[in-house]
Write a protein that holds these residues in place. Structure first.
Motif, short mmCIF file in Angstrom:
data_model
loop_
_atom_site.label_atom_id
_atom_site.label_comp_id
_atom_site.label_asym_id
_atom_site.label_seq_id
_atom_site.Cartn_x
_atom_site.Cartn_y
_atom_site.Cartn_z
N ARG A 79 0.84 -1.19 0.00
CA ARG A 79 0.00 0.00 0.00
C ARG A 79 0.87 1.24 0.00
O ARG A 79 1.94 1.25 0.63
CB ARG A 79 -0.90 0.02 1.24
CG ARG A 79 -1.94 -1.06 1.28
CD ARG A 79 -3.00 -0.74 2.33
NE ARG A 79 -3.93 -1.86 2.48
CZ ARG A 79 -3.97 -2.65 3.54
NH1 ARG A 79 -3.16 -2.44 4.55
NH2 ARG A 79 -4.84 -3.64 3.60
N PRO A 80 0.44 2.32 -0.66
CA PRO A 80 1.21 3.56 -0.60
C PRO A 80 1.18 4.14 0.82
O PRO A 80 0.20 4.00 1.54
CB PRO A 80 0.48 4.48 -1.58
CG PRO A 80 -0.90 3.93 -1.67
CD PRO A 80 -0.76 2.45 -1.50
N VAL A 81 2.26 4.77 1.21
CA VAL A 81 2.37 5.38 2.54
C VAL A 81 2.35 6.89 2.37
O VAL A 81 3.14 7.45 1.61
CB VAL A 81 3.67 4.94 3.25
CG1 VAL A 81 3.77 5.63 4.61
CG2 VAL A 81 3.69 3.43 3.41
N PHE A 82 1.45 7.55 3.07
CA PHE A 82 1.32 9.00 2.97
C PHE A 82 1.82 9.65 4.26
O PHE A 82 1.67 9.09 5.36
CB PHE A 82 -0.14 9.40 2.75
CG PHE A 82 -0.73 8.85 1.48
CD1 PHE A 82 -0.48 9.46 0.26
CD2 PHE A 82 -1.53 7.72 1.51
CE1 PHE A 82 -1.02 8.95 -0.91
CE2 PHE A 82 -2.07 7.21 0.35
CZ PHE A 82 -1.81 7.83 -0.87
N ALA A 83 2.41 10.80 4.11
CA ALA A 83 2.84 11.54 5.28
C ALA A 83 1.62 12.00 6.07
O ALA A 83 0.52 12.14 5.52
CB ALA A 83 3.67 12.76 4.85
N ASP A 84 1.83 12.21 7.37
CA ASP A 84 0.72 12.67 8.20
C ASP A 84 0.14 13.97 7.64
O ASP A 84 0.87 14.91 7.33
CB ASP A 84 1.18 12.89 9.64
CG ASP A 84 1.53 11.56 10.32
OD1 ASP A 84 1.04 10.53 9.83
OD2 ASP A 84 2.27 11.58 11.31
N GLN A 85 -1.17 14.00 7.50
CA GLN A 85 -1.83 15.17 6.96
C GLN A 85 -2.42 16.01 8.09
O GLN A 85 -2.94 15.49 9.06
CB GLN A 85 -2.96 14.74 6.01
CG GLN A 85 -2.49 13.86 4.85
CD GLN A 85 -1.63 14.63 3.88
OE1 GLN A 85 -1.94 15.76 3.53
NE2 GLN A 85 -0.53 14.02 3.45
N THR A 86 -2.35 17.31 7.91
CA THR A 86 -2.97 18.21 8.87
C THR A 86 -4.48 18.21 8.65
O THR A 86 -4.95 18.41 7.53
CB THR A 86 -2.43 19.65 8.70
OG1 THR A 86 -1.01 19.62 8.88
CG2 THR A 86 -3.09 20.57 9.73
N VAL A 87 -5.23 17.93 9.69
CA VAL A 87 -6.68 17.87 9.60
C VAL A 87 -7.27 19.22 9.98
O VAL A 87 -6.96 19.77 11.04
CB VAL A 87 -7.24 16.78 10.53
CG1 VAL A 87 -8.77 16.78 10.46
CG2 VAL A 87 -6.69 15.42 10.13
N ILE A 88 -8.08 19.77 9.09
CA ILE A 88 -8.72 21.06 9.33
C ILE A 88 -10.17 20.82 9.69
O ILE A 88 -10.92 20.23 8.91
CB ILE A 88 -8.63 21.97 8.09
CG1 ILE A 88 -7.16 22.21 7.72
CG2 ILE A 88 -9.36 23.29 8.33
CD1 ILE A 88 -6.98 23.00 6.44
N ASP A 89 -10.56 21.23 10.87
CA ASP A 89 -11.93 21.05 11.33
C ASP A 89 -12.77 22.20 10.79
O ASP A 89 -12.71 23.32 11.29
CB ASP A 89 -11.97 21.03 12.85
CG ASP A 89 -13.38 20.74 13.36
OD1 ASP A 89 -14.26 20.48 12.52
OD2 ASP A 89 -13.58 20.77 14.59
#
Length: 481
Positions: A79-89
């Motif tokens: 599976r591709p690995v993605f960097a941690d994404q900033t979650v905007i509420d």
């Protein structure tokens, strides 16, 4: 190993190892536990692990090295690995404001999804595993994906249907209903609901009048609701839809003459001829849903409207959902070539064509005689179940609401005055009894909570009497008003 799984032990091992590799827990080049060690760890036989490993090698998850064992292949999928994404509420999307045409909720037929867990399931339209020919269906499915057929099935056929299935319907299914048609007059659909949706989309627009029976199949009204279209409902009588009750400005009439849904009454021949005369006189089209014609085991089935149609006014719908199994979702439409061309193009916008391997499997099941054998078995067993249920209705003083003529797989019933059958159905669940309250079948202008349907297609003959006794007792003690 998973606590509950329908997969074999070998398949579960394959799933566990494949998931470990794809998720990155086992890296390329990493040595796997020996078959003996993994078998001991999982508490299974060594040959089961070896067979699982062999299949993983064939699928390029593992490689086997002589005298060294099994290793994760360098080419194994990951599976591709993605960097941690900033979650905007942002508070979320207001979907109620975004939907251009939200579904308008209409009361559905009341039946729980876990109906198999109930002892007395008097519900319509579900498959009885004791009646279905599993072995021959499996053989037909294997044949359909065999080398001889696979090259054809793997292709995208764009708008075309399986020629073997079309040929069998034309030469064997339709002649039983007295219908003659050519290949350009038939379209394979994903069941009757799919066919009704396409017909409504193509034939109805603002200013045109559609006539539906009352009560009728709830799925048809749901189609109209989604279209924001209001159809005119005409009450049926003891012979079904009366031609004299159809207004002269009708454009399309939807009817179920073989076994009216849900009352099961069969439209007599004289009324069928009158219906065709009215269609010619007032220039309207008839959509004939030949509902459960295969279940005419008490008497010979009446001729289809389409078989007597000389002007091309009738659009005929058939389905294999009740006669083979409900999850098949396969049916067909017979109509004028111009209509079928338009329906084919509309279908291609949404799904191109029903899955090729399902069509070919069904074609083999039909052509090899398994379909006729299953129908004969269903008619024999349904006849016995129906006789038991009829006896129970008389014994317990229950009231049928309609006149049954040719068969079907259910009874349309009426509760005593003042009993709400929706409440009755919910109360019966505590006794492990399932019935279908009738309100969903009626037009909104004429709500009716006094009717209910009980079917014998999904319940074993030995359970019918006890379930009917519980139903009768619940009716006796139900609150009125």
């Amino acid at each position: 190993m998973p606590a509950k799984s329908d997969a074999t032990l070998q398949q579960q091992i394959q799933q566990i190892v494949a998931e470990a590799i794809v998720s990155g827990r086992c890296a390329p080049g990493e040595k796997m536990p020996s078959s003996r060690r993994l078998a001991q760890h999982l508490g299974v036989s060594r040959i089961t692990v070896t067979l699982g490993y062999t299949e993983l090698v064939a699928n390029e998850y593992l490689v086997s090295r002589d005298r060294s064992g099994y290793f994760v292949a360098d080419t194994a999928p990951t599976r591709p690995v993605f960097a941690d994404q900033t979650v905007i509420d942002s508070g979320g999307v207001d979907w109620n404001s975004k939907l251009a045409r939200p579904s308008r909720l209409r009361e559905d037929i009341l039946r729980p999804p876990n109906w198999q867990d109930y002892k007395y399931p008097f519900i319509y339209g579900q498959s009885d595993p004791d009646l279905f020919d599993h072995g021959n269906w499996r053989n037909c499915a294997l044949r359909a994906v065999g080398r001889r057929d696979f090259d054809s099935l793997a292709q995208d056929h764009y708008q075309n249907d399986d020629p073997m299935l079309v040929e069998f319907i034309l030469r064997h299914i339709l002649p039983r209903r007295g219908i003659r048609a050519n290949p350009d007059e038939i379209l394979i659909t994903l069941g009757a609901q799919n066919a009704l949706w396409m017909i409504a989309q193509l034939l109805l627009s603002e200013g045109q009048k559609a006539i539906v029976e009352n009560p009728c199949f709830p799925g048809l009204r749901k189609i109209f609701d989604q279209m924001r279209y209001v159809a005119a409902s005409v009450d049926v009588d003891s012979d079904g839809l009366a031609p004299d009750s159809i207004p002269p400005d009708a454009d399309v009439v939807f009817t179920t003459p073989s076994h009216h849904a849900p009352t099961n009454v069969t439209m007599p021949l004289t009324r069928r001829l009158q219906m065709l005369e009215r269609a010619l006189q007032d220039d309207f089209l008839i959509v004939e849903d030949d509902y459960e014609f295969e279940m005419s085991f008490l008497h010979s089935p009446a001729p289809a409207l389409k078989s007597m149609d000389q002007a091309g006014s009738v659009i005929y719908l058939g389905s294999f959902s009740k006669s083979i199994f409900p999850g098949l979702r396969l049916g067909y439409v017979v109509g004028a070539p111009a209509l079928i061309r338009e329906m084919r193009q509309l279908r291609s916008v949404v799904l191109r064509h029903p899955p090729s391997h399902i069509q070919r499997t069904t074609a083999y099941f039909l052509s090899l005689g398994h379909y006729d054998s299953q129908l004969a078995r269903m008619a024999r067993i349904y006849g016995k179940r129906r006789a038991i249920m009829e006896g129970c209705i008389r014994e317990f003083g229950l009231e049928p609401a309609g006149r049954e003529m040719h068969g079907g797989s259910s009874f349309w019933m009426k509760a005593p005055e003042g009993i709400d059958t929706t409440r009755l159905a919910l109360d019966l669940r505590r006794e492990s009894v399932l019935i279908e309250p009738g309100n969903a079948f009626f037009a909104r202008r004429a709500p009716d909570r006094s009717h209910y349907r009980i079917a014998y297609s999904s319940i074993n003959a030995g359970a019918i009497r006890d379930g009917m006794a519980l139903l009768a007792d619940a009716i006796r003690t139900a609150p009125r008003g």
